[in-house]
Design a protein around this motif. Structure first.
Motif, PDB file in Angstrom:
ATOM      1  N   ILE A 265       0.842  -1.202   0.000  1.00 23.63           N
ATOM      2  CA  ILE A 265       0.000   0.000   0.000  1.00 23.63           C
ATOM      3  C   ILE A 265       0.877   1.254   0.000  1.00 23.63           C
ATOM      4  O   ILE A 265       0.632   2.212  -0.748  1.00 23.63           O
ATOM      5  CB  ILE A 265      -0.951   0.000   1.212  1.00 23.63           C
ATOM      6  N   LYS A 266       1.892   1.224   0.816  1.00 23.06           N
ATOM      7  CA  LYS A 266       2.800   2.374   0.908  1.00 23.06           C
ATOM      8  C   LYS A 266       3.426   2.674  -0.451  1.00 23.06           C
ATOM      9  O   LYS A 266       3.477   3.838  -0.888  1.00 23.06           O
ATOM     10  CB  LYS A 266       3.889   2.088   1.952  1.00 23.06           C
ATOM     11  N   GLU A 267       3.893   1.636  -1.132  1.00 25.54           N
ATOM     12  CA  GLU A 267       4.533   1.812  -2.435  1.00 25.54           C
ATOM     13  C   GLU A 267       3.562   2.385  -3.461  1.00 25.54           C
ATOM     14  O   GLU A 267       3.920   3.258  -4.257  1.00 25.54           O
ATOM     15  CB  GLU A 267       5.106   0.487  -2.931  1.00 25.54           C
ATOM     16  N   VAL A 268       2.319   1.895  -3.437  1.00 24.82           N
ATOM     17  CA  VAL A 268       1.318   2.391  -4.380  1.00 24.82           C
ATOM     18  C   VAL A 268       1.094   3.887  -4.177  1.00 24.82           C
ATOM     19  O   VAL A 268       1.091   4.668  -5.146  1.00 24.82           O
ATOM     20  CB  VAL A 268      -0.011   1.623  -4.236  1.00 24.82           C
ATOM     21  N   PHE A 269       0.914   4.305  -2.938  1.00 23.95           N
ATOM     22  CA  PHE A 269       0.661   5.721  -2.669  1.00 23.95           C
ATOM     23  C   PHE A 269       1.884   6.584  -2.968  1.00 23.95           C
ATOM     24  O   PHE A 269       1.749   7.692  -3.508  1.00 23.95           O
ATOM     25  CB  PHE A 269       0.197   5.916  -1.222  1.00 23.95           C
ATOM     26  N   LEU A 270       3.067   6.095  -2.644  1.00 24.60           N
ATOM     27  CA  LEU A 270       4.278   6.875  -2.912  1.00 24.60           C
ATOM     28  C   LEU A 270       4.495   7.104  -4.407  1.00 24.60           C
ATOM     29  O   LEU A 270       5.112   8.098  -4.799  1.00 24.60           O
ATOM     30  CB  LEU A 270       5.498   6.174  -2.309  1.00 24.60           C
ATOM     31  N   ASN A 271       3.976   6.202  -5.229  1.00 20.73           N
ATOM     32  CA  ASN A 271       4.173   6.306  -6.675  1.00 20.73           C
ATOM     33  C   ASN A 271       2.980   6.898  -7.417  1.00 20.73           C
ATOM     34  O   ASN A 271       3.003   6.999  -8.639  1.00 20.73           O
ATOM     35  CB  ASN A 271       4.492   4.922  -7.252  1.00 20.73           C
ATOM     36  N   MET A 272       1.943   7.290  -6.696  1.00 20.92           N
ATOM     37  CA  MET A 272       0.729   7.783  -7.341  1.00 20.92           C
ATOM     38  C   MET A 272       0.969   9.000  -8.234  1.00 20.92           C
ATOM     39  O   MET A 272       0.361   9.133  -9.296  1.00 20.92           O
ATOM     40  CB  MET A 272      -0.324   8.138  -6.283  1.00 20.92           C
ATOM     41  N   ALA A 273       1.817   9.883  -7.788  1.00 24.70           N
ATOM     42  CA  ALA A 273       2.034  11.127  -8.541  1.00 24.70           C
ATOM     43  C   ALA A 273       2.722  10.883  -9.877  1.00 24.70           C
ATOM     44  O   ALA A 273       2.761  11.779 -10.732  1.00 24.70           O
ATOM     45  CB  ALA A 273       2.859  12.105  -7.703  1.00 24.70           C
ATOM     46  N   ASP A 274       3.263   9.678 -10.077  1.00 24.92           N
ATOM     47  CA  ASP A 274       4.047   9.389 -11.279  1.00 24.92           C
ATOM     48  C   ASP A 274       3.230   8.894 -12.463  1.00 24.92           C
ATOM     49  O   ASP A 274       3.780   8.678 -13.540  1.00 24.92           O
ATOM     50  CB  ASP A 274       5.131   8.345 -10.957  1.00 24.92           C
ATOM     51  N   ASP A 275       1.929   8.666 -12.266  1.00 23.94           N
ATOM     52  CA  ASP A 275       1.111   8.254 -13.407  1.00 23.94           C
ATOM     53  C   ASP A 275      -0.217   9.008 -13.401  1.00 23.94           C
ATOM     54  O   ASP A 275      -0.672   9.507 -12.372  1.00 23.94           O
ATOM     55  CB  ASP A 275       0.891   6.736 -13.425  1.00 23.94           C
ATOM     56  N   GLU A 276      -0.827   9.088 -14.568  1.00 25.15           N
ATOM     57  CA  GLU A 276      -2.023   9.908 -14.750  1.00 25.15           C
ATOM     58  C   GLU A 276      -3.178   9.451 -13.874  1.00 25.15           C
ATOM     59  O   GLU A 276      -3.859  10.268 -13.255  1.00 25.15           O
ATOM     60  CB  GLU A 276      -2.433   9.875 -16.225  1.00 25.15           C
TER      61      GLU A 276
END
Length: 310
Positions: A265-276
């Motif tokens: 979950i942490k990884e998903v949220f940390l990377n959210m800004a990197d895709d549309e």
């Protein structure tokens, strides 16, 4: 003999079929139960109650489901207290929680912050966004009509004030605490009216029903599109910004959650800004990114909550 053999053979086939059927039934049941256990239930508090957030929750659920490779259900809390109750009762696995709600759930051993959100920073003088700058805190903001003769915090004595839930940091706790510090107890020296959301607060001030509204810093920018017939920067002014900084929303999970799932979950949220799709999901709450949570940052909420209640 042949007849006996045939009977035995048929009995054997029937037995195998029965055992196989039992095995398949058990496997299907176990699989269904496992799938149910693996479902992730997410909840957040909508910034307005006009129904538009419900429609946006489904794409967010689909986004998380794809990233986490599991079924995800996203629900909306009706107010600040219900998300606390949902976490405490175990009905919700992951809460995108306003700071004061998070602290309440944390103190009940019902939430663990794994990340803190980042918001766009604002110029305290102009109220406009600072291009490219992010912050992990914000301030409470008190809005009044631009033509109001009020110029300082203590001018709110005897006035009608629109607030959010008493569990809202910027919409109640921080401005109430700082008003009391300034010698004005708004619970007795003013008239406080709780409304459902910030657009409702702003509307009440614009039409003169209320003299002031407790909102979060930057509210005029965030909700400008909700008022096409008004220029909120022309029609409203900021009477006061809280001195205290309020920590941003917490991305919080059940403390008993599996460690591996927490990391996913942490990884998903940390990377959210990197895709549309991720950026669109974050826009539900105005988030611009996430960072590792420092739980001690939320201690100030406890201090202000106590001061507001005194």
């Amino acid at each position: 003999m042949p007849l006996k053999r045939i009977v035995k053979g048929m009995l054997g086939i029937a037995l195998v079929a029965a055992l196989t059927g039992c095995g398949n039934g058990s496997s299907s049941s176990d699989s269904s139960a496992a799938a149910e256990k693996e479902k992730l239930v997410v909840q957040f508090v909508p910034t307005n109650n006009d129904g538009s957030m419900q429609a946006k929750a489904k794409p967010f659920a689909e986004y998380l489901s794809k990233k986490l490779d599991r079924e995800v259900e996203v629900t909306l809390a009706t107010d600040y207290s219900t998300i606390v109750e949902a976490m405490a009762s175990g009905q919700v696995d992951l809460g995108i929680m306003p700071p004061a709600a998070y602290v309440q759930a944390k103190d009940m051993d019902a939430a663990e912050a794994i990340l803190t959100s980042q918001l766009g920073a604002y110029d305290p003088e102009t109220g406009l966004p600072l291009e490219g700058e992010k912050t992990n805190t914000f301030k409470g903001e008190i809005l009044v009509r631009a033509d109001s003769d009020m110029t300082e915090l203590t001018d709110l004595k005897g006035k009608k004030i629109a607030t959010l839930s008493p569990n809202s940091a910027s919409g109640y706790i921080y401005p109430v605490a700082e008003l009391k510090d300034a010698g004005v107890d708004p619970t007795t020296d003013a008239t406080l009216t709780t409304v459902n959301d910030i657009p409702s607060e702003i509307t009440a001030v614009l039409n003169g029903q209320m003299d002031a509204a407790f909102v979060f810093q930057g509210a005029r920018n965030v909700f400008a599109s909700s008022f096409p017939d008004n220029d909120l920067f022309e029609d409203l002014k900021v009477l006061y910004l809280t001195e205290g900084d309020i920590p941003n929303d917490a991305i919080a999970v059940q403390p008993t959650m599996d460690a591996e799932l927490k990391e996913q979950i942490k990884e998903v949220f940390l990377n959210m800004a990197d895709d549309e799709e991720g950026a669109e999901a974050m826009s539900l709450w105005g988030h611009q990114g996430y960072e590792e949570a420092a739980d001690s940052a939320y201690d100030t909420i406890r201090d202000y909550t106590q001061r507001a209640a005194e």
